[in-house]
Design a protein around this motif. Structure first.
Motif, PDB file in Angstrom:
ATOM      1  N   VAL A  25     -26.172  15.827 -62.019  1.00  0.00           N
ATOM      2  CA  VAL A  25     -27.638  15.745 -61.910  1.00  0.00           C
ATOM      3  C   VAL A  25     -27.934  14.407 -61.246  1.00  0.00           C
ATOM      4  N   ASN A  26     -28.310  14.468 -59.980  1.00  0.00           N
ATOM      5  CA  ASN A  26     -28.599  13.237 -59.247  1.00  0.00           C
ATOM      6  C   ASN A  26     -30.065  12.876 -59.475  1.00  0.00           C
ATOM      7  N   VAL A  27     -30.298  11.865 -60.321  1.00  0.00           N
ATOM      8  CA  VAL A  27     -31.673  11.545 -60.699  1.00  0.00           C
ATOM      9  C   VAL A  27     -32.411  10.782 -59.593  1.00  0.00           C
ATOM     10  N   TYR A  28     -31.689  10.386 -58.550  1.00  0.00           N
ATOM     11  CA  TYR A  28     -32.356   9.732 -57.415  1.00  0.00           C
ATOM     12  C   TYR A  28     -32.856  10.778 -56.413  1.00  0.00           C
ATOM     13  N   SER A  29     -31.958  11.716 -56.053  1.00  0.00           N
ATOM     14  CA  SER A  29     -32.337  12.705 -55.033  1.00  0.00           C
ATOM     15  C   SER A  29     -32.923  13.972 -55.654  1.00  0.00           C
ATOM     16  N   LYS A  30     -32.897  14.062 -57.005  1.00  0.00           N
ATOM     17  CA  LYS A  30     -33.384  15.232 -57.749  1.00  0.00           C
ATOM     18  C   LYS A  30     -32.596  16.501 -57.400  1.00  0.00           C
ATOM     19  N   GLU A  31     -31.337  16.330 -57.023  1.00  0.00           N
ATOM     20  CA  GLU A  31     -30.485  17.489 -56.724  1.00  0.00           C
ATOM     21  C   GLU A  31     -29.507  17.708 -57.873  1.00  0.00           C
ATOM     22  N   VAL A  32     -29.037  18.947 -57.975  1.00  0.00           N
ATOM     23  CA  VAL A  32     -27.956  19.260 -58.917  1.00  0.00           C
ATOM     24  C   VAL A  32     -26.849  19.914 -58.097  1.00  0.00           C
ATOM     25  N   TYR A  33     -25.654  19.366 -58.168  1.00  0.00           N
ATOM     26  CA  TYR A  33     -24.565  19.937 -57.380  1.00  0.00           C
ATOM     27  C   TYR A  33     -23.242  19.804 -58.127  1.00  0.00           C
ATOM     28  N   ASP A  34     -22.285  20.628 -57.720  1.00  0.00           N
ATOM     29  CA  ASP A  34     -20.976  20.624 -58.375  1.00  0.00           C
ATOM     30  C   ASP A  34     -20.252  19.313 -58.090  1.00  0.00           C
ATOM     31  N   GLY A  35     -19.515  18.827 -59.058  1.00  0.00           N
ATOM     32  CA  GLY A  35     -18.750  17.609 -58.838  1.00  0.00           C
ATOM     33  C   GLY A  35     -18.194  17.041 -60.130  1.00  0.00           C
ATOM     34  N   GLY A  36     -17.684  15.836 -60.023  1.00  0.00           N
ATOM     35  CA  GLY A  36     -17.093  15.191 -61.192  1.00  0.00           C
ATOM     36  C   GLY A  36     -17.320  13.690 -61.159  1.00  0.00           C
ATOM     37  N   VAL A  37     -16.722  13.016 -62.134  1.00  0.00           N
ATOM     38  CA  VAL A  37     -16.873  11.564 -62.240  1.00  0.00           C
ATOM     39  C   VAL A  37     -15.494  10.944 -62.444  1.00  0.00           C
ATOM     40  N   ALA A  38     -15.185   9.921 -61.665  1.00  0.00           N
ATOM     41  CA  ALA A  38     -13.914   9.199 -61.833  1.00  0.00           C
ATOM     42  C   ALA A  38     -14.196   7.867 -62.513  1.00  0.00           C
ATOM     43  N   VAL A  39     -13.392   7.553 -63.530  1.00  0.00           N
ATOM     44  CA  VAL A  39     -13.615   6.340 -64.311  1.00  0.00           C
ATOM     45  C   VAL A  39     -12.390   5.440 -64.235  1.00  0.00           C
ATOM     46  N   SER A  40     -12.657   4.156 -64.057  1.00  0.00           N
ATOM     47  CA  SER A  40     -11.567   3.186 -64.051  1.00  0.00           C
ATOM     48  C   SER A  40     -11.946   2.024 -64.957  1.00  0.00           C
ATOM     49  N   ASN A  41     -11.074   1.712 -65.868  1.00  0.00           N
ATOM     50  CA  ASN A  41     -11.320   0.577 -66.762  1.00  0.00           C
ATOM     51  C   ASN A  41     -12.691   0.667 -67.458  1.00  0.00           C
ATOM     52  N   GLY A  42     -13.060   1.885 -67.827  1.00  0.00           N
ATOM     53  CA  GLY A  42     -14.316   2.079 -68.562  1.00  0.00           C
ATOM     54  C   GLY A  42     -15.558   2.117 -67.703  1.00  0.00           C
ATOM     55  N   LYS A  43     -15.393   2.028 -66.371  1.00  0.00           N
ATOM     56  CA  LYS A  43     -16.574   2.048 -65.499  1.00  0.00           C
ATOM     57  C   LYS A  43     -16.468   3.179 -64.474  1.00  0.00           C
ATOM     58  N   ILE A  44     -17.635   3.651 -64.024  1.00  0.00           N
ATOM     59  CA  ILE A  44     -17.645   4.741 -63.051  1.00  0.00           C
ATOM     60  C   ILE A  44     -17.237   4.201 -61.676  1.00  0.00           C
ATOM     61  N   ALA A  45     -16.197   4.817 -61.109  1.00  0.00           N
ATOM     62  CA  ALA A  45     -15.705   4.389 -59.798  1.00  0.00           C
ATOM     63  C   ALA A  45     -16.216   5.312 -58.703  1.00  0.00           C
ATOM     64  N   ALA A  46     -16.357   6.596 -59.011  1.00  0.00           N
ATOM     65  CA  ALA A  46     -16.811   7.546 -57.986  1.00  0.00           C
ATOM     66  C   ALA A  46     -17.469   8.748 -58.644  1.00  0.00           C
ATOM     67  N   VAL A  47     -18.403   9.338 -57.923  1.00  0.00           N
ATOM     68  CA  VAL A  47     -19.130  10.520 -58.415  1.00  0.00           C
ATOM     69  C   VAL A  47     -19.155  11.542 -57.290  1.00  0.00           C
ATOM     70  N   GLY A  48     -19.002  12.816 -57.636  1.00  0.00           N
ATOM     71  CA  GLY A  48     -19.068  13.872 -56.619  1.00  0.00           C
ATOM     72  C   GLY A  48     -17.708  14.550 -56.494  1.00  0.00           C
ATOM     73  N   ASP A  49     -17.211  14.638 -55.261  1.00  0.00           N
ATOM     74  CA  ASP A  49     -15.876  15.201 -55.061  1.00  0.00           C
ATOM     75  C   ASP A  49     -14.867  14.083 -55.309  1.00  0.00           C
ATOM     76  N   ILE A  50     -14.261  14.090 -56.476  1.00  0.00           N
ATOM     77  CA  ILE A  50     -13.427  12.948 -56.867  1.00  0.00           C
ATOM     78  C   ILE A  50     -11.936  13.322 -56.986  1.00  0.00           C
ATOM     79  N   LYS A  51     -11.578  14.461 -56.353  1.00  0.00           N
ATOM     80  CA  LYS A  51     -10.172  14.910 -56.460  1.00  0.00           C
ATOM     81  C   LYS A  51      -9.209  13.832 -55.979  1.00  0.00           C
ATOM     82  N   TYR A  52      -9.626  13.088 -54.948  1.00  0.00           N
ATOM     83  CA  TYR A  52      -8.741  12.061 -54.361  1.00  0.00           C
ATOM     84  C   TYR A  52      -8.475  10.897 -55.326  1.00  0.00           C
ATOM     85  N   CYS A  53      -9.243  10.817 -56.428  1.00  0.00           N
ATOM     86  CA  CYS A  53      -9.045   9.732 -57.399  1.00  0.00           C
ATOM     87  C   CYS A  53      -8.061  10.124 -58.500  1.00  0.00           C
ATOM     88  N   ILE A  54      -7.643  11.396 -58.486  1.00  0.00           N
ATOM     89  CA  ILE A  54      -6.792  11.886 -59.571  1.00  0.00           C
ATOM     90  C   ILE A  54      -5.308  11.682 -59.241  1.00  0.00           C
TER      91      ILE A  54
END
Ligand SMILES: [Zn+2]
Length: 220
Positions: A25-54
């Protein structure tokens, strides 16, 4: 800026945790789209298509199509009015997506003063709930009409405003302000001089609107 976050977001290092198969849920653009969240050291590193972070060591949580959105912030609540300890309160509101609250712990102050409020704020450190402490502007609420264990004057309010979690002065109510309550006005001036916010309520009668108030030459 956390260098590791940048390297993970660029795919040069792998994330510790990846939430996949969610609906962002993108609260800036008001869009909803498929995706995920990548976390590093307790913080969000990337949002959206995050397969490359796995990577091999990345812990994966399957959101199974659930919505992923920023935590809710409750702008005004009295946790103590629930009669729950702050730990139990945190556990319940976190389950429903509230990750931060603005709270003045006024009733805790009425019972045990600033010392009691500080004890609750310390206990809250053990939870994942963020408390933005707004210092109660009057403890007790109606002096002379209630029995109180704690009593706040502008000196105590100044001390409370210096607390690490303090962000403002709370519940500045119209009757005391319009009566020109000297201690309250002093507390407001202390809070303003410390860069803290002033929060409160004013009535709006038919035909009467208080867009701002001027006290001691300062606009509120
Ligand atoms: Zn309130």
């Amino acid at each position: 800026m956390d260098k590791q976050l940048v390297t993970v977001s660029m795919g040069m290092k792998k994330a510790d945790l990846a939430v996949v198969n969610g609906k962002i849920v993108n609260v800036y653009s008001k869009e909803v789209y498929d995706g995920g969240v990548a976390v590093s050291n307790g913080k969000i590193a990337a949002v959206g298509d995050i397969k490359y972070c796995i990577g091999e060591d990345t812990k994966i949580i399957d959101a199974k199509g659930k919505y992923l959105l920023p935590g809710f912030i409750d702008g005004h609540i009295h946790p103590e009015s629930t009669n729950l300890s702050i730990r139990s309160f945190a556990e319940i509101v976190l389950t429903h997506g509230t990750t931060a609250v603005m709270a003045d712990m006024h009733e805790v102050g009425v019972v045990g003063g600033l010392e009691a409020i500080e004890a609750v704020l310390d206990e809250a450190q053990a939870t994942d709930l963020k408390i933005y402490f707004v210092v109660p502007s009057h403890v007790p609420f109606a002096p002379g009409l209630e029995t109180s264990g704690g009593f706040f004057n502008s000196e105590i309010i100044k001390k409370a405003l210096s607390h690490r979690d303090a962000v403002g002065l709370s519940e500045i109510v119209a009757p005391y302000l319009l009566q020109g309550n000297a201690e309250l006005i002093k507390a407001m001036e202390i809070a303003s001089s410390m860069g803290k916010s002033l929060q409160g309520h004013l009535p709006e009668d038919e035909g009467t609107s208080y867009e701002c108030l001027y006290v001691s030459g300062r606009q509120y």
